[in-house]
Design an enzyme around this catalytic site. Structure first.
Site, PDB file in Angstrom:
ATOM      1  N   HIS A  82       0.857  -1.180   0.000  1.00 44.05           N
ATOM      2  CA  HIS A  82       0.000   0.000   0.000  1.00 44.05           C
ATOM      3  C   HIS A  82       0.899   1.238   0.000  1.00 44.05           C
ATOM      4  O   HIS A  82       2.032   1.201   0.483  1.00 44.05           O
ATOM      5  CB  HIS A  82      -0.859  -0.042   1.273  1.00 44.05           C
ATOM      6  CG  HIS A  82      -1.927   0.999   1.360  1.00 44.05           C
ATOM      7  ND1 HIS A  82      -1.658   2.322   1.696  1.00 44.05           N
ATOM      8  CD2 HIS A  82      -3.277   0.921   1.191  1.00 44.05           C
ATOM      9  CE1 HIS A  82      -2.796   2.998   1.721  1.00 44.05           C
ATOM     10  NE2 HIS A  82      -3.780   2.187   1.415  1.00 44.05           N
ATOM     11  N   ASP A 111       3.160  -4.828   8.254  1.00 41.48           N
ATOM     12  CA  ASP A 111       1.895  -4.100   8.085  1.00 41.48           C
ATOM     13  C   ASP A 111       0.750  -5.095   8.187  1.00 41.48           C
ATOM     14  O   ASP A 111       0.544  -5.925   7.305  1.00 41.48           O
ATOM     15  CB  ASP A 111       1.909  -3.409   6.720  1.00 41.48           C
ATOM     16  CG  ASP A 111       0.600  -2.691   6.398  1.00 41.48           C
ATOM     17  OD1 ASP A 111      -0.351  -2.766   7.196  1.00 41.48           O
ATOM     18  OD2 ASP A 111       0.532  -2.063   5.321  1.00 41.48           O
ATOM     19  N   GLN A 138      -4.448  -5.341   6.706  1.00 42.49           N
ATOM     20  CA  GLN A 138      -5.394  -6.218   6.021  1.00 42.49           C
ATOM     21  C   GLN A 138      -5.446  -7.622   6.605  1.00 42.49           C
ATOM     22  O   GLN A 138      -6.312  -8.410   6.253  1.00 42.49           O
ATOM     23  CB  GLN A 138      -5.040  -6.299   4.528  1.00 42.49           C
ATOM     24  CG  GLN A 138      -5.224  -5.005   3.779  1.00 42.49           C
ATOM     25  CD  GLN A 138      -6.667  -4.540   3.753  1.00 42.49           C
ATOM     26  OE1 GLN A 138      -7.597  -5.335   3.765  1.00 42.49           O
ATOM     27  NE2 GLN A 138      -6.857  -3.227   3.718  1.00 42.49           N
ATOM     28  N   LYS A 179     -10.315  -1.362  10.357  1.00 40.47           N
ATOM     29  CA  LYS A 179     -10.222  -2.567   9.534  1.00 40.47           C
ATOM     30  C   LYS A 179     -10.654  -3.810  10.308  1.00 40.47           C
ATOM     31  O   LYS A 179     -10.772  -4.893   9.729  1.00 40.47           O
ATOM     32  CB  LYS A 179      -8.778  -2.771   9.063  1.00 40.47           C
ATOM     33  CG  LYS A 179      -8.152  -1.595   8.341  1.00 40.47           C
ATOM     34  CD  LYS A 179      -8.638  -1.443   6.930  1.00 40.47           C
ATOM     35  CE  LYS A 179      -7.765  -0.418   6.188  1.00 40.47           C
ATOM     36  NZ  LYS A 179      -8.194  -0.217   4.803  1.00 40.47           N
ATOM     37  N   CYS A 209      -4.830   2.643  -3.641  1.00 39.27           N
ATOM     38  CA  CYS A 209      -3.587   3.140  -3.023  1.00 39.27           C
ATOM     39  C   CYS A 209      -2.494   2.081  -3.108  1.00 39.27           C
ATOM     40  O   CYS A 209      -1.719   1.875  -2.161  1.00 39.27           O
ATOM     41  CB  CYS A 209      -3.825   3.553  -1.572  1.00 39.27           C
ATOM     42  SG  CYS A 209      -4.964   4.937  -1.390  1.00 39.27           S
TER      43      CYS A 209
END
Length: 587
Positions: free
Chosen positions: A304, A381, A384, A407, A545
């Site tokens: 991202h 990260d 997600q 999220k 993105c």
């Protein structure tokens, strides 16, 4: 038994002897027979208490004898050894309960008995197989042909039927909770989300934009309301009752985050606005403090923008080198190429656990181990992954882990940065102000240790409390339950979407989370998004993105449906039906 069982055969075509009745007649006979048993009416045969019911066990024995032994999915995919020469790059990861991610029907990962190749029928099809989810989570007992034993009107994975309870006479299924026998009932779960009473263009809302943000259960909404009605105060620095309540609620939320990601201490959990702020925090503090001209940062092609831009800015400012791990045509990390990038100048590896644009699940444990072997630090990260997979920062051994509350069914404007405590305490603060200092004079400032040194000023107290409530909600459902249900839903949707003429799925990694990016011949992605919106279906259309990875596939934009545990097969059917209609009208 006083009931005249012989009388139950009256009216059956042909009677029992000689001319054998049809299956419907036998079904009626069986129902009448069980009604005649005094006080012995069993629970539904396919119930979570299967092992406790001898009649159910006998039936399963007949099924297995007739159609073959049950097959355990956990035995159908052997664990791979770590091998850089292995072309299949998404390797087993220990943060999954059974040590590996169940393969999807995308790419090469076809699960036994999947519905991948079933044509779209306009309704949830009767699948050729039936999965029994047991309380060990890592196994699914696969009984070929068992769907044939269900009533004709019953579709095994029609989500209106996924329910187990005494109040409904049906053959339902339940995913077991880690705490007791609590069924995963998608309809009951959906009732927790007020937004699903909304209608869009006169149609029921179908929320397939979960990778952008998730919807919020009433439990989270009510907890935030309660905070403002009963606890609202600034924290830490007052002697009155509401300050104590607010402080307790805020710090309790920090502990919930710690437990959710399995960090060693609450001192390792910093509240931030979200993933983007967390990555910027590390770049502008640790990165600025520790990286020097000529040092190298590695990111992956899947990232991202939030995990590219801060590092590119830092590289431009300090003369660093930014290197990129390539992916194959399925969107999988190439570990061999990654190994070639690692060298003594590598100081940081920053990568996503799940791609927001493709859904690829990366081999996080292996990437982290390789980086540490080269002497580099690692930021993972989890924006997600946090709502789909079990997070265990201790097992993964990453140096930082970041995610956003919105999220994972929590509020916007709140997220968390996990960092190893010794690293955080050795890192300079990012912002200055109240709450992050021990002592201030005009000549000298002494900072708190983590996490306070990174939480200057008044934080987002109410939404931190709301995040805690969201994690409570996920824990009650069970992340393993969520993962298994969403994995099935991903397989179901992938199989149907593959049969839409002119539709090309983008990102077909063997291990995927619930993202289904695609393009449709003859249409711009925004046209597809607008057509879906007319049917009440919310998807994301654009570059997500994540422009570098889309350009890797020769695209600027895709349409991206993304799934969560409150989505259903019926909703997938509406999506696929609309795509078939658009395909048939293709210009």
């Amino acid at each position: 038994m006083s009931t005249d069982i012989d009388g139950l055969t009256d009216g059956l075509p042909g009677g029992l002897p000689g001319n054998f009745p049809d299956s419907g007649a036998l079904e009626r006979l069986a129902n009448e027979f069980f009604k005649a048993l005094p006080g012995e009416m069993p629970s539904p045969v396919f119930s979570p208490n299967l092992e406790d019911h001898p009649r159910a066990q006998k039936m399963l024995g007949i099924i297995q004898q007739e159609f073959g032994d049950g097959q355990s999915l956990s035995n159908s995919h052997s664990h791979q050894d770590f091998n850089l020469d292995e072309p299949q790059t998404s390797l087993p990861d220990p943060h999954f309960t059974d040590g590996h991610v169940p393969p999807s029907v995308a790419g090469v990962g076809v699960s036994p008995g999947s519905s991948a190749r079933l044509p779209y029928s306009g309704a949830s099809p009767s699948l050729p197989s039936y999965y029994f989810l047991n309380e060990n989570f890592g196994e699914k007992q696969h009984i070929p042909g068992a769907a044939n034993f269900l009533p004709h009107s019953y579709s095994p994975f029609s989500l209106s039927n996924i329910h187990v309870g005494n109040d409904r006479d049906q053959l339902g299924r339940a995913v077991q909770s880690p705490i007791g026998r609590i069924p995963f009932d998608v309809n009951r779960v959906r009732s927790d989300f007020p937004v699903f009473r909304e209608r869009v263009n006169g149609k029921p809302l179908i929320w397939f934009d979960n990778a952008a943000t998730t919807q919020k259960p009433k439990q989270v909404i009510d907890r935030i309301t309660y905070f403002y009605e009963h606890e609202n105060s600034n924290i830490h620095r007052a002697a009155h009752e509401l300050a104590a309540r607010a402080t307790d609620a805020y710090e309790a939320a920090r502990e919930k985050v710690r437990a959710f990601v399995n960090a060693g201490s609450v001192n390792e959990i910093v509240f931030v606005r979200g993933t983007t702020e967390a990555i910027n925090l590390v770049a502008k503090t640790w990165g600025d403090q520790n990286l020097h001209a000529g040092d190298e940062i590695i990111v992956s092609h899947l990232e991202h923008h939030a995990n590219i831009v801060p590092w590119k800015q830092l590289a431009d400012r300090k003369g660093l080198v930014l290197r990129v791990i390539p992916v194959d045509d399925d969107g999988q990390i190439l570990l061999g190429a990654y190994a070639g990038l690692l060298n003594p100048k590598t100081k940081l590896v920053s990568f996503t656990q799940v791609s927001n644009a493709l859904g690829t699940v990366t081999p996080a444990k292996q990437i982290i181990e390789m980086a540490h072997a080269a002497g580099a630090k690692v930021l993972l990260d989890g924006a997600q992954s946090v709502s789909h997979l079990r997070t265990d920062v201790t097992a993964l051994n990453c140096d930082w882990f970041v995610f956003s509350g919105h999220k994972v069914f929590g509020p916007t404007g709140i997220g968390a940065l996990y960092g190893k405590e010794d690293i955080l305490n050795a890192t300079q603060p990012w912002q200055g102000g109240g709450n992050m200092i021990v002592d201030v004079t005009f000549e000298h400032i002494q900072y708190h240790n983590a996490p306070s040194r990174f939480e200057a000023g008044t934080g987002n107290i109410a939404d931190a409390v709301g995040l805690g409530a969201a994690l409570d909600y996920v824990n009650r459902l069970g992340i393993e339950n969520i993962h298994q249900y969403e994995h099935f839903l991903l397989e179901y949707a992938t199989g149907l979407m593959k049969n839409v003429p002119g539709l090309r799925l983008i990102g077909t990694a063997k291990e995927k989370a619930s993202v289904l990016s695609f393009v449709l011949d003859g249409y711009k992605t925004e046209e597809v998004g607008a057509a879906l919106n007319k049917e009440g279906i919310a998807v994301r259309s654009g570059h997500h993105c994540a422009q570098p990875i889309l350009r890797r596939f020769g695209l600027e934009t895709t349409v991206r449906p993304s799934l969560a545990f409150y989505n259903t097969c019926e909703e997938v059917d509406v999506l696929v039906g609309t795509l078939h209609r658009l395909s048939g009208q293709r210009r």
